[in-house]
Write a protein that holds these residues in place. Sequence first.
Motif, PDB file in Angstrom:
ATOM      1  N   ASP A 138      11.068  56.242  -5.675  1.00 19.79           N
ATOM      2  CA  ASP A 138      11.292  55.255  -6.716  1.00 19.79           C
ATOM      3  C   ASP A 138      12.698  54.675  -6.555  1.00 19.79           C
ATOM      4  OD1 ASP A 138      12.974  57.239  -7.667  1.00 19.79           O
ATOM      5  OD2 ASP A 138      11.642  57.835  -9.306  1.00 19.79           O
ATOM      6  N   ALA A 164      10.472  52.585 -11.545  1.00 25.72           N
ATOM      7  CA  ALA A 164       9.089  52.579 -11.064  1.00 25.72           C
ATOM      8  C   ALA A 164       8.905  51.665  -9.863  1.00 25.72           C
ATOM      9  CB  ALA A 164       8.145  52.159 -12.196  1.00 25.72           C
ATOM     10  N   PRO A 221       7.500  59.801  -8.352  1.00 22.12           N
ATOM     11  CA  PRO A 221       6.312  59.075  -7.896  1.00 22.12           C
ATOM     12  C   PRO A 221       5.368  60.006  -7.140  1.00 22.12           C
ATOM     13  CG  PRO A 221       8.176  58.550  -6.494  1.00 22.12           C
ATOM     14  CD  PRO A 221       8.714  59.392  -7.612  1.00 22.12           C
ATOM     15  N   ASP A 278       3.779  55.646 -10.286  1.00 26.32           N
ATOM     16  CA  ASP A 278       4.939  56.157 -10.995  1.00 26.32           C
ATOM     17  C   ASP A 278       4.742  55.889 -12.478  1.00 26.32           C
ATOM     18  OD1 ASP A 278       7.667  56.434 -12.137  1.00 26.32           O
ATOM     19  OD2 ASP A 278       8.238  56.656 -10.040  1.00 26.32           O
TER      20      ASP A 278
END
Length: 872
Positions: free
Chosen positions: A266, A159, A122, A150
């Motif tokens: 993430d 994500a 991310p 992400d």
Amino acid sequence: MTPIVHLLLLPLLLSIAVGKNLEEKQGPFENTVLDVPEGTPVPYPIYQFKVTDPSVNNFRLSGEGKDDIQISKDGWLYLERALDWSQDDHYIIKVEALADDEVVEGPVYVTINVLDVNNRAPYFNQTEYTAMVREQKAAGVPFTRVFGLDQDDPDTPNARLRYSLVSQIPMKQQILLFKINPITGEISTTEEGEQMLKAREGIQYGRNEDQSIDALKAKFNDYCPGQHTPYEENPFFTCVERAEKRRRNVDPQEDPDYTLFVRVQDMEGQSESALSGNTRVNIVVQQNLWVKPRPIHIDENLQVAYPLNIAQVQSNDPDAIYTLVQKEKELKFPFQIAENGSIFLTEMLDREDKDMYILVVMAKDESGEEVDPPMEIHVLVQDLNDNAPVCENAETVFELQENEPIGSLVGNLTAHDADEAGTLNAQITYSIMSQNPPTTPMVFSIDAASGRIQALSSLQRKQQQVYHLNVQASDPVFSTECKVVVKVIDVNNELPLFEKTDYGNYTLAEDTPVGHTVTTISATDADDPDSGSAFIEFHISAGNNGDVFAVETDGNGVGQLVIARPLDFELSSTYKLQIDARNKEPLLKGLEYGSESTAFVSVSVTNIDEAPEFAVDIMEVTVPENITKGSVILTVEAKDPEGKEIRFKLDGDTHGWLEIDAATGAIKTKGHLDREVAEALELTVTVFEKENPEMSTEHALSVRLLDVNDNVPKLTENQAFVCIGKPKPVILKAQDADSSPFSQPFKFTLAINKKSPNWELITVDGTTAKLILKKKTTEEKTFSLPINIKDSAGLGVTQPFEVKVCNCTELGYCYLAPEDRSFSYGLGPTVGILAGTLGFCIIIFIIAIKQINKDNKKKKTRAAEEETNAMM
């Protein structure tokens, strides 16, 4: 490597890569769905097709991803290149089995779903953020936000981001002044930050005030008068000037007050393998000029020039427009606010009218939007000693018996002061200024703080019957004289005496009303008639069962014996009342009340024929509507005061559902109760004497019916139509005569064994559903659909619902056959149409008969010919 060599080596590579898992990746030659993680190393076998035709010696692959996915001659699908979810999350390829170049099996389709792998860290949409926050910013209220991104699959934890605060610079005493919302990335102050954040000090400017260097010099002169050094050479001024320029031109990136390092992870930050990204937030603390002043204290009745400036506020918006309102809805509001935020008092205040005002200051922009939250300012009115004490009574009278010991309490004098309680202004001091007749020493004393008056000697009535005192009640400034009268009363050494001790016998009817006077009694007392020693009270001390009688008196020796409660012959038919005469003041020690202070009255009560009475005041009963016929729902209880035989009757049952046993009062059901017909019955029960029915009493009876689930939901309409050209959902509506919980919400279903290919039934709300035609059709047809509707208790039946699928007019209605038309042409046209139709039918009938006869003749001729040929 040439394609031929590649294919020759492929089985070896596949066997090495797959090993024991070959059997798990084999399958028949049919449509297949495969899940392949992105980034899988190549060449990598993912599936092998098994074909039944022994002539198959090759396969052909086409469709999406044919450059990334290949197939070998023995049916192995393998990856030519590693798959990337971000480029394509699935592929659909077509596979054909070949014998040489001829297709002998297939085609079949393979769907390859590319599974996302957490291989993208991310990151923030900015590498650096800047933000401003004011002093005293409320904890938990966001003032800025960071945004993380992400590129992994947003439907997976790969994500799902989580924010955290890594560090704060500077962080004195290890106290965090800021916090971040782990889900949204919003940054706010902590409770410590709300209290501890401080802006760089600077010069304060008012609304529209000049902020030039000349204005700064003027303010410097105000704070530091008498400076003769030129400004450019004055180190104090140049220091202030540099600080002010720095404050005005502060750059959050180059000169922040605080820097926060923020991390985003993430996989919600819950995994050790979670990937992360970082950024920093530069924060500058701004001065909060919108500061609530401390409570403002103003003396009441202040003699100054008005309006008087009492406070000033300053918004963080230099162009703010101020308004001032009062929090309480009072008629008087002597305050104003100027354009620059100065608050003025317009007139003197009086604490006795109102001791506190709450001012609410609003700061808004030109469009009326608030630029700062409303501010409350308290104005406290300070008390001045402007009220003199006030005596509670114009003249206070006390009584004291003669011969009371020294120090006996005479009474408590009370005065009041309207100034603020609990202050010296309202503190009252008492003192006796004079006594009439005067004595030496004085006969009475008073406690200066409480006003408690006591006797300093044992008083004798024969020496003096009344004393007059002038008592001064004073606060530190004012004083008032209170008048006090002390009466020396006779000792209660005389007994109250009845004029006779037996007042005889009185006969009263049972229905004599309350308040009726039975007789008058009287007594005398030889004590001082103006004292409590001569005040006579009468008490019924015996014989008054149920407190039926009472004596009313004014204290002067005369009493009225009255009926206080209804007489009841059945409870008590005779009373012998003992009445005692007593004084308000206690008797002289050693003296006791005797028989001469007691009298008797006898009362006889005569019986009258009274109507029967019910045992209870309220008769209510609740029964289920499906109660068994003949069940007793209530037994009415009543009795006759004289014990006579009684009977019952029931009125008001218009439905004929109930009956009452005349002798016992038992009420039974004689018919089927139906709550849907009537939820309650309001009836009248009458009890009466059997031998004298006119002696009766009526009572209301309420019978409430409880609902049972004896009704099923029913469709309000059982047919509808759907237009072929524009099919719209048909709305089905149902209703149930039951009430909750045996009614809605309803459950609608199609009562068929399997899912209907043509129709779908969807519940809309508790009483409606919509019927949808799923497939378009071009022919007209009528469907009879079984609709099952159940109530909230699960009770329901299947009902037919007819739907006609038809061609429709432009207005959206089915074409109607002539016989289905609902309109008429009138009597004449109708007769003509009928006659014409009948004639047309007769003609058709004749033609049909002739045609039948002709056909019969042909059949006979043909039969004859066939018979002749057979004979031949």
